[in-house]
Motif scaffolding. Structure first.
Motif, PDB file in Angstrom:
ATOM      1  N   SER A   7       2.252   9.465   0.022  1.00 56.12           N
ATOM      2  CA  SER A   7       1.156   9.962  -0.798  1.00 56.12           C
ATOM      3  C   SER A   7       1.532   9.838  -2.260  1.00 56.12           C
ATOM      4  N   ALA A   8       0.532   9.910  -3.106  1.00 54.69           N
ATOM      5  CA  ALA A   8       0.769   9.812  -4.543  1.00 54.69           C
ATOM      6  C   ALA A   8       1.650  10.962  -5.024  1.00 54.69           C
ATOM      7  N   ASP A   9       1.586  12.114  -4.328  1.00 52.62           N
ATOM      8  CA  ASP A   9       2.386  13.268  -4.709  1.00 52.62           C
ATOM      9  C   ASP A   9       3.877  13.018  -4.485  1.00 52.62           C
ATOM     10  N   ASN A  10       4.218  12.169  -3.537  1.00 47.53           N
ATOM     11  CA  ASN A  10       5.616  11.904  -3.215  1.00 47.53           C
ATOM     12  C   ASN A  10       6.149  10.662  -3.919  1.00 47.53           C
ATOM     13  N   TRP A  11       5.332  10.012  -4.722  1.00 49.88           N
ATOM     14  CA  TRP A  11       5.745   8.775  -5.370  1.00 49.88           C
ATOM     15  C   TRP A  11       6.848   9.082  -6.374  1.00 49.88           C
ATOM     16  N   ASN A  12       7.841   8.200  -6.423  1.00 48.70           N
ATOM     17  CA  ASN A  12       8.976   8.387  -7.317  1.00 48.70           C
ATOM     18  C   ASN A  12       9.336   7.031  -7.915  1.00 48.70           C
ATOM     19  N   TYR A  13       9.470   6.981  -9.235  1.00 48.73           N
ATOM     20  CA  TYR A  13       9.751   5.731  -9.935  1.00 48.73           C
ATOM     21  C   TYR A  13      11.035   5.083  -9.431  1.00 48.73           C
ATOM     22  N   GLU A  14      12.103   5.854  -9.375  1.00 48.42           N
ATOM     23  CA  GLU A  14      13.397   5.302  -8.986  1.00 48.42           C
ATOM     24  C   GLU A  14      13.375   4.774  -7.553  1.00 48.42           C
ATOM     25  N   THR A  15      12.701   5.498  -6.667  1.00 50.25           N
ATOM     26  CA  THR A  15      12.581   5.047  -5.283  1.00 50.25           C
ATOM     27  C   THR A  15      11.793   3.746  -5.221  1.00 50.25           C
ATOM     28  N   CYS A  16      10.752   3.662  -6.008  1.00 52.12           N
ATOM     29  CA  CYS A  16       9.922   2.463  -6.053  1.00 52.12           C
ATOM     30  C   CYS A  16      10.736   1.261  -6.530  1.00 52.12           C
ATOM     31  N   VAL A  17      11.514   1.449  -7.589  1.00 52.81           N
ATOM     32  CA  VAL A  17      12.339   0.364  -8.112  1.00 52.81           C
ATOM     33  C   VAL A  17      13.360  -0.072  -7.058  1.00 52.81           C
ATOM     34  N   THR A  18      13.939   0.881  -6.351  1.00 52.45           N
ATOM     35  CA  THR A  18      14.894   0.568  -5.297  1.00 52.45           C
ATOM     36  C   THR A  18      14.229  -0.257  -4.192  1.00 52.45           C
ATOM     37  N   GLU A  19      13.002   0.109  -3.843  1.00 51.53           N
ATOM     38  CA  GLU A  19      12.256  -0.646  -2.828  1.00 51.53           C
ATOM     39  C   GLU A  19      12.001  -2.080  -3.287  1.00 51.53           C
ATOM     40  N   VAL A  20      11.593  -2.229  -4.530  1.00 52.82           N
ATOM     41  CA  VAL A  20      11.323  -3.570  -5.072  1.00 52.82           C
ATOM     42  C   VAL A  20      12.605  -4.398  -5.076  1.00 52.82           C
ATOM     43  N   GLU A  21      13.703  -3.782  -5.472  1.00 51.02           N
ATOM     44  CA  GLU A  21      14.990  -4.494  -5.461  1.00 51.02           C
ATOM     45  C   GLU A  21      15.359  -4.936  -4.044  1.00 51.02           C
ATOM     46  N   ALA A  22      15.101  -4.084  -3.059  1.00 50.37           N
ATOM     47  CA  ALA A  22      15.387  -4.434  -1.661  1.00 50.37           C
ATOM     48  C   ALA A  22      14.503  -5.599  -1.210  1.00 50.37           C
ATOM     49  N   ILE A  23      13.246  -5.572  -1.622  1.00 53.40           N
ATOM     50  CA  ILE A  23      12.332  -6.662  -1.269  1.00 53.40           C
ATOM     51  C   ILE A  23      12.828  -7.972  -1.878  1.00 53.40           C
ATOM     52  N   ILE A  24      13.226  -7.920  -3.146  1.00 53.42           N
ATOM     53  CA  ILE A  24      13.715  -9.128  -3.818  1.00 53.42           C
ATOM     54  C   ILE A  24      14.943  -9.673  -3.105  1.00 53.42           C
ATOM     55  N   THR A  25      15.861  -8.791  -2.751  1.00 51.59           N
ATOM     56  CA  THR A  25      17.064  -9.206  -2.032  1.00 51.59           C
ATOM     57  C   THR A  25      16.686  -9.859  -0.713  1.00 51.59           C
ATOM     58  N   ASN A  26      15.735  -9.255  -0.024  1.00 44.13           N
ATOM     59  CA  ASN A  26      15.270  -9.787   1.260  1.00 44.13           C
ATOM     60  C   ASN A  26      14.620 -11.159   1.082  1.00 44.13           C
ATOM     61  N   LEU A  27      13.830 -11.311   0.027  1.00 46.01           N
ATOM     62  CA  LEU A  27      13.175 -12.594  -0.231  1.00 46.01           C
ATOM     63  C   LEU A  27      14.196 -13.681  -0.579  1.00 46.01           C
ATOM     64  N   PHE A  38       4.954 -13.714   1.843  1.00 51.30           N
ATOM     65  CA  PHE A  38       3.767 -13.373   1.070  1.00 51.30           C
ATOM     66  C   PHE A  38       3.450 -11.883   1.162  1.00 51.30           C
ATOM     67  N   GLU A  39       3.627 -11.296   2.331  1.00 49.96           N
ATOM     68  CA  GLU A  39       3.383  -9.869   2.515  1.00 49.96           C
ATOM     69  C   GLU A  39       4.348  -9.046   1.655  1.00 49.96           C
ATOM     70  N   GLN A  40       5.620  -9.405   1.682  1.00 50.65           N
ATOM     71  CA  GLN A  40       6.627  -8.692   0.893  1.00 50.65           C
ATOM     72  C   GLN A  40       6.397  -8.886  -0.610  1.00 50.65           C
ATOM     73  N   PHE A  41       6.041 -10.099  -0.987  1.00 55.18           N
ATOM     74  CA  PHE A  41       5.764 -10.380  -2.402  1.00 55.18           C
ATOM     75  C   PHE A  41       4.595  -9.538  -2.891  1.00 55.18           C
ATOM     76  N   GLU A  42       3.538  -9.468  -2.085  1.00 55.98           N
ATOM     77  CA  GLU A  42       2.367  -8.665  -2.443  1.00 55.98           C
ATOM     78  C   GLU A  42       2.750  -7.192  -2.595  1.00 55.98           C
ATOM     79  N   LYS A  43       3.570  -6.695  -1.681  1.00 57.73           N
ATOM     80  CA  LYS A  43       4.016  -5.309  -1.748  1.00 57.73           C
ATOM     81  C   LYS A  43       4.819  -5.065  -3.025  1.00 57.73           C
ATOM     82  N   ALA A  44       5.705  -5.984  -3.368  1.00 58.51           N
ATOM     83  CA  ALA A  44       6.522  -5.838  -4.576  1.00 58.51           C
ATOM     84  C   ALA A  44       5.642  -5.812  -5.819  1.00 58.51           C
TER      85      ALA A  44
END
Length: 75
Positions: A7-27, A38-44
Motif C-alpha cells: 500500500s502507499a502507506d507502506n511505501w519506503n524510498y530506500e526499499t524502492c531503490v533496493t528493489e530497483v537495484e535488484a531488478i537491474i542486477t537481475n536484468l 520487459f516486465e521487470q523493466f516496466e516495474k523498475a
C-alpha cells in the motif's frame, strides 16, 4: 501464495531503490526470458517514477521550509 500488494502507506524510498537495484542486477545477468525482461523493466521504471515524485515533493517541502527562515525584505 500470491504476494500482497504494497500500500502507499507502506511505501519506503530506500526499499524502492533496493528493489530497483535488484531488478537491474537481475536484468544484467542476461538469463531472463524476453517477456520477463520487459516486465521487470516496466516495474523498475514505475518504481523510479515513484522515487522521483517522492524526491520532488520533499524538495518542494524543503524549499518552503527554507523560505520561512528567510526574513521578508519588505519589512
Amino acid at each position: 501464495m500470491p504476494r500482497a500488494k504494497k500500500s502507499a502507506d507502506n511505501w519506503n524510498y530506500e526499499t524502492c531503490v533496493t528493489e530497483v537495484e535488484a531488478i537491474i542486477t537481475n536484468l544484467e545477468t542476461g538469463e531472463l526470458p524476453l517477456a520477463d525482461i520487459f516486465e521487470q523493466f516496466e516495474k523498475a521504471v514505475t518504481e523510479l517514477k515513484k522515487c522521483d515524485a517522492f524526491l520532488q515533493a520533499k524538495q518542494q517541502q524543503a524549499q518552503l521550509l527554507i523560505e520561512t527562515l528567510v526574513p521578508d525584505e519588505s519589512e
